[in-house]
Design an enzyme around this catalytic site. Structure first.
Site, PDB file in Angstrom:
ATOM      1  N   HIS A 102      48.790  69.630  87.251  1.00 25.91           N
ATOM      2  CA  HIS A 102      48.193  69.284  85.967  1.00 25.91           C
ATOM      3  C   HIS A 102      49.227  69.471  84.879  1.00 25.91           C
ATOM      4  O   HIS A 102      50.022  70.401  84.940  1.00 25.91           O
ATOM      5  CB  HIS A 102      46.961  70.170  85.679  1.00 25.91           C
ATOM      6  CG  HIS A 102      46.092  69.585  84.628  1.00 25.91           C
ATOM      7  ND1 HIS A 102      46.306  69.802  83.292  1.00 25.91           N
ATOM      8  CD2 HIS A 102      45.020  68.753  84.724  1.00 25.91           C
ATOM      9  CE1 HIS A 102      45.394  69.134  82.608  1.00 25.91           C
ATOM     10  NE2 HIS A 102      44.604  68.486  83.446  1.00 25.91           N
ATOM     11  N   ASP A 135      39.735  67.388  90.428  1.00 23.27           N
ATOM     12  CA  ASP A 135      39.479  66.265  91.328  1.00 23.27           C
ATOM     13  C   ASP A 135      39.580  66.639  92.796  1.00 23.27           C
ATOM     14  O   ASP A 135      39.228  65.857  93.664  1.00 23.27           O
ATOM     15  CB  ASP A 135      40.467  65.125  91.030  1.00 23.27           C
ATOM     16  CG  ASP A 135      40.203  64.522  89.673  1.00 23.27           C
ATOM     17  OD1 ASP A 135      39.016  64.399  89.323  1.00 23.27           O
ATOM     18  OD2 ASP A 135      41.160  64.186  88.973  1.00 23.27           O
TER      19      ASP A 135
HETATM   20  N1  CMC Z   1      52.333  66.685  94.588  1.00 23.58           N
HETATM   21  C1  CMC Z   1      53.663  66.950  94.749  1.00 23.58           C
HETATM   22  N2  CMC Z   1      54.519  67.189  93.730  1.00 23.58           N
HETATM   23  C2  CMC Z   1      54.010  67.147  92.493  1.00 23.58           C
HETATM   24  C3  CMC Z   1      52.644  66.888  92.246  1.00 23.58           C
HETATM   25  C4  CMC Z   1      51.801  66.664  93.355  1.00 23.58           C
HETATM   26  N3  CMC Z   1      50.503  66.385  93.168  1.00 23.58           N
HETATM   27  N4  CMC Z   1      52.426  66.899  90.906  1.00 23.58           N
HETATM   28  C5  CMC Z   1      53.590  67.182  90.333  1.00 23.58           C
HETATM   29  N5  CMC Z   1      54.561  67.319  91.287  1.00 23.58           N
HETATM   30  C6  CMC Z   1      55.972  67.669  91.075  1.00 23.58           C
HETATM   31  C7  CMC Z   1      56.752  66.453  90.541  1.00 23.58           C
HETATM   32  O1  CMC Z   1      57.335  65.713  91.573  1.00 23.58           O
HETATM   33  C8  CMC Z   1      57.783  67.130  89.638  1.00 23.58           C
HETATM   34  O2  CMC Z   1      58.807  67.613  90.466  1.00 23.58           O
HETATM   35  P1  CMC Z   1      60.336  67.643  89.898  1.00 23.58           P
HETATM   36  O3  CMC Z   1      60.318  68.577  88.748  1.00 23.58           O
HETATM   37  O4  CMC Z   1      61.121  68.130  91.070  1.00 23.58           O
HETATM   38  O5  CMC Z   1      60.670  66.233  89.496  1.00 23.58           O
HETATM   39  C9  CMC Z   1      57.043  68.340  89.070  1.00 23.58           C
HETATM   40  O6  CMC Z   1      56.006  68.639  90.024  1.00 23.58           O
HETATM   41  C10 CMC Z   1      56.393  68.081  87.716  1.00 23.58           C
HETATM   42  O7  CMC Z   1      55.626  66.883  87.810  1.00 23.58           O
HETATM   43  P2  CMC Z   1      55.391  65.882  86.592  1.00 23.58           P
HETATM   44  O8  CMC Z   1      54.998  64.556  87.116  1.00 23.58           O
HETATM   45  O9  CMC Z   1      56.584  65.923  85.678  1.00 23.58           O
HETATM   46  O10 CMC Z   1      54.186  66.597  85.866  1.00 23.58           O
HETATM   47  P3  CMC Z   1      53.192  65.916  84.860  1.00 23.58           P
HETATM   48  O11 CMC Z   1      52.694  66.990  83.998  1.00 23.58           O
HETATM   49  O12 CMC Z   1      53.832  64.736  84.188  1.00 23.58           O
HETATM   50  O13 CMC Z   1      52.034  65.315  85.789  1.00 23.58           O
HETATM   51  C11 CMC Z   1      50.033  65.070  87.017  1.00 23.58           C
HETATM   52  C12 CMC Z   1      50.781  65.878  85.949  1.00 23.58           C
HETATM   53  C13 CMC Z   1      48.580  65.515  87.052  1.00 23.58           C
HETATM   54  C14 CMC Z   1      50.062  63.566  86.624  1.00 23.58           C
HETATM   55  C15 CMC Z   1      50.715  65.272  88.388  1.00 23.58           C
HETATM   56  O14 CMC Z   1      50.654  66.646  88.758  1.00 23.58           O
HETATM   57  C16 CMC Z   1      50.111  64.404  89.481  1.00 23.58           C
HETATM   58  O15 CMC Z   1      50.506  63.229  89.617  1.00 23.58           O
HETATM   59  N6  CMC Z   1      49.125  64.944  90.276  1.00 23.58           N
HETATM   60  C17 CMC Z   1      48.412  64.176  91.270  1.00 23.58           C
HETATM   61  C18 CMC Z   1      47.352  63.319  90.602  1.00 23.58           C
HETATM   62  C19 CMC Z   1      46.172  64.152  90.141  1.00 23.58           C
HETATM   63  O16 CMC Z   1      45.627  64.970  90.889  1.00 23.58           O
HETATM   64  N7  CMC Z   1      45.714  63.870  88.911  1.00 23.58           N
HETATM   65  C20 CMC Z   1      44.511  64.514  88.339  1.00 23.58           C
HETATM   66  C21 CMC Z   1      44.815  65.405  87.179  1.00 23.58           C
HETATM   67  S1  CMC Z   1      43.389  66.403  86.703  1.00 23.58           S
HETATM   68  C22 CMC Z   1      42.173  65.307  86.191  1.00 23.58           C
HETATM   69  C23 CMC Z   1      42.577  64.373  85.096  1.00 23.58           C
HETATM   70  O17 CMC Z   1      43.291  64.755  84.179  1.00 23.58           O
HETATM   71  O18 CMC Z   1      42.124  63.232  85.119  1.00 23.58           O
END
Ligand code: CMC
Length: 429
Positions: A306, A364
């Site tokens: 998140h 989720d």
């Molecule tokens: N699985 C594996 N690695 C992950 C994941 C994951 N689910 N989420 C983040 N990472 C890693 C990512 O690869 C990155 O690694 P590095 O620093 O080595 O490049 C690091 O963690 C930070 O990720 P980010 O994409 O920069 O983080 P963000 O804050 O932009 O993204 C997120 C947040 C929710 C989009 C992301 O964690 C994700 O894609 N999660 C899976 C989708 C998900 O479950 N979404 C629902 C969110 S809660 C409900 C809602 O808000 O709707």
């Protein structure tokens, strides 16, 4: 206005920037005059360090794993309150008295039916349309069916639009579901509460009597409560940006629904359940964890991570309890998906990759298991999120358009394209 300020030095120019201190959360440097004073923009794709508005509705402490609506913690609301009371709280800022709640519930209940011509509108969609596609279209079309609540400068019309959206979203989402499975639309029943009525509209058929189980209705209500609002997330920010131009409320909420659909946001609940099904059995979990950790593979564990929560998602904790209750009621404690989910959670949390990056299960992760056990197809998971989030969107919309200093949202850019050049005729290229 605060007496604190920050000083920014650019070359030989020094610019003083006011700092605002919120009631909770980090201080905020006010850069609204920066371009005028310093001829520079700030750069923050994804808004990781940018407060785009001020708000009194919802506060998240990501480090503590805390979510507050108007100051009240989400776990207390999930346990002691119910969705319509939370709607009132979000919309009007305080918990209602008994009379205020009764009046609010009566107003919402009075608006549950949709214009009869909307039935014809629905029939224009392909039978196999994803219910989110239908939802985006039908909610946008509400501005065509309810002209009399599209004037955003009229307080009464704003109020009616808010109530209509909260009241009709369950009806429209249930119609989207019924249409996709080829069953007749079911009219709302105003003797049922909000969540029970939604289950009735989704699962009853004219040929059979359908009794809503109160435990399932309570679990449904809790899912709605846990999704009601979440500060300035992507879809809420979309609603605010759309609204900043003066667009009507139905158009703004349709924009929010479109944004919510993506798998990084609300679409993650569908994606998460599909992932659990793809994993299938616990012995395959290490393979999927390895893929999520592999830098050369853009695969992510859905339902993990998140932007704001860097401890745990408090909604996930409550959702997990609900999942246990529902599965026990339905006698599916041995659900293989739940077993995969529990083991995946355990293995991921024990893995240094997830610990270091502070990736925890989010809301989720468990909601899909409950919804599937209740009999919803995966395609309905995100529409259910959308119907619950509508109150958050509309509360944020109301807050924004009540601000006399509202400005149209208009981000700037760091341009990296070609500089000025002259057009060349096609023969000379
Ligand atoms: N699985 C594996 N690695 C992950 C994941 C994951 N689910 N989420 C983040 N990472 C890693 C990512 O690869 C990155 O690694 P590095 O620093 O080595 O490049 C690091 O963690 C930070 O990720 P980010 O994409 O920069 O983080 P963000 O804050 O932009 O993204 C997120 C947040 C929710 C989009 C992301 O964690 C994700 O894609 N999660 C899976 C989708 C998900 O479950 N979404 C629902 C969110 S809660 C409900 C809602 O808000 O709707």
């Amino acid at each position: 206005m605060s007496d604190k300020s920050a000083r920014l030095i650019i070359g030989n120019k020094e610019i003083e920037l006011p700092i605002h201190t919120p009631t909770a959360g980090p201080d905020v440097i006010d850069i609204t005059k920066l371009y005028a004073q310093g001829d520079v923009f700030t750069y923050d794709p994804g808004f990781t360090s940018t407060a785009a508005c001020d708000s009194t509705i919802t506060f998240i402490d990501g480090a503590k794993g805390e979510l507050l609506h108007r100051g009240y913690p989400i776990d207390q609301l999930a346990e002691k309150s119910h969705f319509l009371e939370v709607c009132y709280l979000l919309l009007y800022g305080e918990l209602p008295s008994a009379t205020e709640l009764e009046d609010f519930e009566a107003r919402v209940t009075n608006h549950t039916m949709v214009h009869e011509q909307m039935h014809n509108f629905f029939r224009g969609f392909r039978r196999d349309a994803h219910p989110m596609a239908t939802l985006v279209g039908v909610v946008g079309a509400m501005s065509a069916f309810y002209h009399d609540s599209t004037d955003i400068n009229d307080d009464w019309q704003r109020e009616v639009a808010a109530i209509r959206l909260i009241a009709k979203l369950p009806t429209i989402a249930a119609m989207a579901y019924k249409y996709s499975v080829g069953q007749p639309f079911v009219y709302p029943r105003n003797d049922l509460d909000y969540a029970a009525n939604f289950l009735h509209m989704c699962f009853s058929v004219p040929a059979e009597n359908y009794e809503v189980d109160p435990i399932l209705a309570r679990a449904m209500d809790r899912i709605f409560t846990l999704h009601a609002d979440h500060e300035q997330n992507a879809s809420t920010s979309t609603v605010r940006l759309a609204s900043s131009s003066g667009a009507n409320p139905f158009a703004c909420i349709a924009a929010g629904i479109a944004c919510l659909w993506g798998p990084a946001h609300g679409g993650a609940n569908q994606a998460c359940l599909e992932m659990l099904k793809e994993i299938g059995t616990v012995d395959r979990i290490p393979e999927f964890i390895a893929r999520a950790k592999d830098k050369d593979d853009n695969y992510r564990l859905m339902g993990f991570g998140h932007r704001v929560y860097k401890n745990f998602d408090p909604r996930a904790t409550v959702m997990k309890q609900s999942a246990d209750e529902v599965l026990e009621l339905l006698g599916v404690e041995d659900n293989p998906l739940l077993q995969v989910a529990m083991e995946l959670e355990k293995q991921a949390l024990a893995d240094p990759y997830f610990a270091e990056k502070k990736l925890f299960p989010n809301v989720d992760f468990y909601s899909g298991i409950i919804l599937e056990a209740m009999g919803f197809p995966t395609s309905m998971f995100t529409p259910i999120f959308a119907l619950a989030r509508t109150v958050g969107w509309i509360s944020q919309w109301k807050e924004q358009i009540s601000d006399p200093n509202l400005k149209i949202g208009r981000p700037r850019q760091l341009y990296t394209g070609a500089t000025r050049r002259d057009y060349t005729d096609i023969e000379s290229r």
